[in-house]
Scaffold this motif. Structure first.
Motif, PDB file in Angstrom:
ATOM      1  N   LEU A 112      20.290 -12.115  59.689  1.00 50.01           N
ATOM      2  CA  LEU A 112      21.203 -11.863  58.580  1.00 50.01           C
ATOM      3  C   LEU A 112      22.020 -10.633  58.956  1.00 50.01           C
ATOM      4  N   VAL A 156      25.108 -15.460  58.526  1.00 50.08           N
ATOM      5  CA  VAL A 156      23.875 -15.799  59.226  1.00 50.08           C
ATOM      6  C   VAL A 156      24.260 -16.202  60.637  1.00 50.08           C
ATOM      7  N   PHE A 201      15.970 -13.125  59.907  1.00 49.49           N
ATOM      8  CA  PHE A 201      16.153 -13.944  58.707  1.00 49.49           C
ATOM      9  C   PHE A 201      15.644 -15.333  59.021  1.00 49.49           C
TER      10      PHE A 201
END
Length: 87
Positions: free
Chosen positions: A18, A37, A13
């Motif tokens: 992620l 995250v 990500f």
């Protein structure tokens, strides 16, 4: 109250990761899709939580796009929904 995390997902990500999972509470029906995250060093950059309208199913593949976004599709009797998360 027993709470369980099932169906974990992970995708690159941006420069982070992620992470997604389903939060299930014993004795309750359904689940809550959770997202966080995490840095590649394991530090939590965005605390776990649910996002309105975002869900996933066990067989859904998460794909990292060239822009660093993560995308996946979910299907139901109503049709297909494309989900995209931007770093």
């Amino acid at each position: 109250i027993d709470t369980f995390a099932i169906d974990p997902k992970l995708a690159k990500f941006g420069t982070d990761l992620l992470v997604g999972w389903k939060k299930v509470v014993a004795g309750q029906s359904g689940y809550s899709a959770q997202f966080a995250v995490v840095g590649t060093d394991g530090t939590i950059k965005v605390k776990p939580g649910s996002l309105s309208g975002a869900s996933f199913h066990r067989p859904d593949d998460w794909v990292t796009l060239p822009s660093g976004e993560v995308a996946w599709a979910t299907g139901s009797a109503e049709g297909i929904t494309l989900h995209r998360m931007k770093p």
